[in-house]
Design a protein around this motif. Structure first.
Motif, PDB file in Angstrom:
ATOM      1  N   VAL A   1       0.852  -1.186   0.000  1.00 28.18           N
ATOM      2  CA  VAL A   1       0.000   0.000   0.000  1.00 28.18           C
ATOM      3  C   VAL A   1       0.892   1.242   0.000  1.00 28.18           C
ATOM      4  O   VAL A   1       1.791   1.370   0.834  1.00 28.18           O
TER       5      VAL A   1
ATOM      6  N   THR B   1      -5.985  10.176   1.647  1.00 27.02           N
ATOM      7  CA  THR B   1      -5.167   9.803   2.799  1.00 27.02           C
ATOM      8  C   THR B   1      -5.961   9.823   4.092  1.00 27.02           C
ATOM      9  O   THR B   1      -5.375   9.838   5.172  1.00 27.02           O
TER      10      THR B   1
ATOM     11  N   VAL C   1      -7.575   4.685   4.170  1.00 23.34           N
ATOM     12  CA  VAL C   1      -6.321   3.929   4.124  1.00 23.34           C
ATOM     13  C   VAL C   1      -6.472   2.640   4.938  1.00 23.34           C
ATOM     14  O   VAL C   1      -6.048   1.555   4.508  1.00 23.34           O
ATOM     15  N   GLY C   2      -7.136   2.749   6.081  1.00 25.88           N
ATOM     16  CA  GLY C   2      -7.348   1.583   6.934  1.00 25.88           C
ATOM     17  C   GLY C   2      -8.111   0.486   6.220  1.00 25.88           C
ATOM     18  O   GLY C   2      -7.798  -0.704   6.361  1.00 25.88           O
TER      19      GLY C   2
ATOM     20  N   LEU D   1      -5.728  -1.142   3.849  1.00 23.85           N
ATOM     21  CA  LEU D   1      -4.730  -1.916   4.602  1.00 23.85           C
ATOM     22  C   LEU D   1      -5.321  -3.211   5.162  1.00 23.85           C
ATOM     23  O   LEU D   1      -4.609  -4.189   5.377  1.00 23.85           O
TER      24      LEU D   1
ATOM     25  N   ARG E   1      -7.278  -5.216   3.720  1.00 24.99           N
ATOM     26  CA  ARG E   1      -7.506  -6.252   2.704  1.00 24.99           C
ATOM     27  C   ARG E   1      -6.421  -7.317   2.811  1.00 24.99           C
ATOM     28  O   ARG E   1      -5.277  -7.017   3.155  1.00 24.99           O
TER      29      ARG E   1
ATOM     30  N   ALA F   1      -3.027  -6.837   1.130  1.00 24.75           N
ATOM     31  CA  ALA F   1      -2.196  -5.688   1.527  1.00 24.75           C
ATOM     32  C   ALA F   1      -1.141  -6.179   2.507  1.00 24.75           C
ATOM     33  O   ALA F   1      -1.422  -6.471   3.663  1.00 24.75           O
ATOM     34  N   ARG F   2       0.093  -6.291   2.047  1.00 24.48           N
ATOM     35  CA  ARG F   2       1.127  -6.946   2.830  1.00 24.48           C
ATOM     36  C   ARG F   2       1.999  -5.957   3.571  1.00 24.48           C
ATOM     37  O   ARG F   2       2.483  -6.236   4.660  1.00 24.48           O
TER      38      ARG F   2
ATOM     39  N   LEU G   1       3.163  -1.451   4.014  1.00 29.51           N
ATOM     40  CA  LEU G   1       2.782  -0.049   3.823  1.00 29.51           C
ATOM     41  C   LEU G   1       4.036   0.791   3.647  1.00 29.51           C
ATOM     42  O   LEU G   1       4.929   0.778   4.495  1.00 29.51           O
TER      43      LEU G   1
ATOM     44  N   HIS H   1       5.005   4.772   3.157  1.00 27.19           N
ATOM     45  CA  HIS H   1       4.297   6.046   3.273  1.00 27.19           C
ATOM     46  C   HIS H   1       5.251   7.184   3.606  1.00 27.19           C
ATOM     47  O   HIS H   1       6.428   6.973   3.924  1.00 27.19           O
TER      48      HIS H   1
ATOM     49  N   GLY I   1       4.272   0.759   9.306  1.00 29.67           N
ATOM     50  CA  GLY I   1       4.800   0.669   7.954  1.00 29.67           C
ATOM     51  C   GLY I   1       6.193   1.270   7.833  1.00 29.67           C
ATOM     52  O   GLY I   1       6.858   1.557   8.827  1.00 29.67           O
TER      53      GLY I   1
END
Lengths: 592, 100
Positions: free
Chosen positions: A54, A84, A89-90, A93, A95, A98-99, A101, A103, A110
């Motif tokens: 992500v 954002t 975003v949560g 994340l 899903r 989604a491995r 992050l 940013h 992340g």
């Protein structure tokens, strides 16, 4: 690409020392990009098939490109949340695919990319080189659109789609190595990713690291010959710039919504610019382009590699390497179109309830469902009307919600919906105007909002000038009252009567002009019993200053003669007979 | 121009430009944030507002987006920005041809 890496496809036209990024944050070369990407890639674990990283990279396009390239070099796809906001975003994340992050925010989870890039490179060894093989059919990016209901929709894109389209655009624009792209849109949606990151890289050019928005900020970031990548709502604001301020711009590309003729004319006359417009959608990728030099030239030419057709229902069919591979070919869009003799297409609007607001697709039904789901709301309707601002479309809502505050309702929507989808106005009504089959009566709904069928404001009653001295009555025994008003341009009751030659219908003259005057002059008079000798002699046009003269014999106020004049012109006249005033107790019930 | 009413003029300009039909200009708090919180406006609104302020007050936004964000924070900061720019413009001789 099958035997190649995505990195090579993206940087194949750059020598190691060629620029890929420029701007206030400093220049970066292709070598920097590869090295930095490898440093970030080293912070990622090995992916499982289908895993995504992500990306929440708000400020620096170079850092965004580094993070994306890092993910791709490790064999990840990137997931791009639509904004954002913490909850958005949560949701992405949360899903399963989604491995990780990457940013540039203050969040404590992340990997913070700017920190990694600011750290001095380890000087003992070159960073490990990762070079995952990315097949053209492999998903490399999943963009999320903020579903109007708050549920994000995932749009996976393959390497073949994105790189293929970037190559087609390079060809269309005949971009040479060294091109400089200045975007006013961020990289976190498909349009921005493609045009502000992938196109500059694939074509051998460079992108601006910042994303200037306000006109003077854009001017400050221009470099000679820049390709300005923007959207119509941003272009509109260039009206505030002095002529010549955009002299450095080589070309302008705009997409996501049609360029209004007014903005196109302003750009042409003030800045000698004719933007290239690209028509496309998330499902189809780019479809066609045009560079309208005059307002009549509205047809779109298919992009290289795109085949278009129109089905018997008028729906646009698209087949191209940029269409989502999971979709049937040709893909039947929700766009209505005609093809001209040259195979160019003329857009005729949408077949569904989707409207574009500042380039974002918004489903009216989804907004309606969100409104209807709020506590206390019994019925809801959402209407789209044309908007003269850069937003182009405005949403208005009607709701039946006894005891609920309209402002609170709007605030509740703002907390759930994307800012562009929040109706500008939520109006509470006792009942929605619906057909017996439940269909909303649009004209009546607009009227409840004080608007005509065209969405423009309407006046529903005339503002009478009460302090007018009445000219002398014709005889000693006569009474005379005169009322004056100006008929506003947006008088509601012109609607539906000869759009190009507004005529005030006779019934309107009697019901909405004469009778309100009678009620003022004779508050005790009963309802209308009959009409006699009514003549409509001349037209009452918007803007006319009219006078209504009422005459009656003293003591016989049940018979009133009226004339309406506009200046010297007689418009109508006649005689009204009113029922005897009802008994005081029943008066209210019988007054219309 | 009566300077005391600049904030009020801005509030009306915001309501008119952004067609915030539910919002009464008098209800906009002078120091409340206009964007994200407060009125919940977005970047397109910022552009529309910048254009309207240019037309109404002859003031242009700055080259620096960070600075622009500060100026567009609230009615108060916008009013301060406009006052400063107008004072600057008044202090600088116009570029127009000098009088004969």
């Amino acid at each position: 690409m099958s035997a190649d890496t995505l990195t090579r496809a993206l940087l194949g036209r750059h020598a190691p020392g060629d620029l890929v990024a420029f701007g206030a944050a400093g220049e970066r070369t292709a070598r920097d990009l590869v090295t930095d990407a490898a440093r970030v890639a080293a912070a990622l674990d090995d992916p499982r098939p289908g895993d995504h990283v992500v990306l929440v990279m708000k400020s620096d396009r170079y850092a965004f490109a580094v993070a994306a390239l890092a993910a791709w070099q490790r064999g990840y796809a990137v997931a791009l949340p639509p904004n954002t906001r913490r909850d958005t975003v949560g949701e992405v994340l949360a899903r399963p695919e989604a491995r990780a992050l990457l940013h540039d925010t203050g969040a404590g989870l992340g990997v913070r990319v700017p920190e990694l890039l600011a750290a001095p490179p380890a000087d003992d060894a070159a960073p490990p080189a990762f070079a995952a093989v990315t097949p053209p059919e492999g998903v490399v990016a999943t963009a999320f659109t903020s579903g109007t209901t708050g549920q994000a929709t995932a749009w996976p894109k393959t390497a073949g789609q994105l790189v293929g389209e970037a190559l087609a655009l390079t060809e269309l624009l005949a971009l040479a190595a060294g091109a400089r792209v200045v975007p006013t849109v961020g990289p976190t949606h498909i349009y921005g990713l493609l045009w502000s990151v992938l196109l500059p890289l694939v074509s051998g050019g460079a992108f601006l690291r910042e994303t200037p928005l306000l006109p003077e900020a854009v001017v400050a970031r221009l470099v000679p010959g820049a390709l300005l990548v923007t959207v119509p709502a941003h272009l509109r604001a260039f009206e505030a710039l002095a002529p010549g301020a955009l002299a450095a711009v080589g070309r302008v590309v705009t997409s996501t919504a049609p360029l209004p003729a007014e903005t196109a004319a302003m750009l042409r006359e003030r800045h000698a610019l004719t933007p290239l417009e690209v028509l496309g959608s998330t499902e189809t990728g780019g479809v066609a382009w045009r560079a309208a030099r005059d307002a009549d030239d509205v047809a779109w030419t298919p992009l290289p590699g795109v085949a278009v057709a129109v089905d018997p229902g008028g729906r646009l069919l698209v087949d191209s390497p940029f269409v989502d591979p999971a979709l049937p070919r040709p893909y039947r869009t929700q766009d209505l179109a005609d093809l001209d003799a040259d195979g160019r297409l003329v857009h005729r609007g949408r077949a569904d309830d989707v409207v574009k607001i500042a380039g974002r697709r918004v489903s009216l039904r989804a907004v309606e469902a969100t409104l209807a789901a709020q506590p206390g709301v019994e019925d809801a309707a959402v209407l789209a009307i044309d908007d003269p601002s850069g937003r182009q479309t405005r949403l208005l809502a009607l709701a039946v919600a006894p005891g609920v505050d309209a402002g609170e309702l709007r605030a509740a929507l703002a907390a759930t919906l994307d800012a562009s989808s929040v109706p500008r106005r939520v109006h509470l009504v006792r009942e929605l105007p619906r057909e017996t089959n439940g269909k909303l009566q649009r004209a009546r709904a607009l009227r409840a909002l004080g608007l005509g069928p065209d969405g423009q404001p309407r006046a529903f009653s005339l503002a009478w000038d009460g302090a007018v001295e009445a000219p002398p009555a014709p005889s000693e025994s006569a009474e005379r009252r005169v009322f004056r008003a100006r008929v506003p341009e947006g008088y509601a009751w012109y609607d539906g009567h000869f759009a190009t030659y507004p005529v005030m219908a006779g019934a309107v003259q009697l019901h909405d002009v004469v009778l309100p005057c009678v009620r003022r002059a004779l508050p005790a008079a009963g309802p209308l019993a009959s009409l006699a000798r009514v003549k409509f002699l001349g037209r009452i046009a918007p803007g006319d200053a009219i006078a209504v003269t009422l005459d009656w014999e003293r003591g016989q106020s049940a018979v009133v003669d009226f004339t309406i004049t506009a200046g010297e012109r007689a418009c109508s006249s006649g005689r009204l007979t009113l029922r005897a005033a009802a008994a005081a107790a029943g008066e209210e019930a019988t007054t219309p | 121009m009566t300077d005391a009413s600049l904030e009020d003029r801005l509030k009306h300009l915001i309501v008119d430009t952004l067609m915030l039909e539910d919002v009464d200009a008098a209800d906009i708090e002078t120091e409340a944030p206009l964007f994200v919180e407060g009125l919940g406006l977005d970047s397109i609104d910022a552009l529309e507002l910048a254009l309207a302020i240019h037309k109404e007050f002859g003031v242009r936004t700055r080259e620096d987006d960070e600075k622009n964000r500060e100026h567009f924070h609230s009615v108060k900061s916008l009013a301060e920005f406009i006052r400063t720019e107008q004072a600057k413009a008044a202090a600088t001789p116009a570029e127009a041809a000098p009088e004969a």
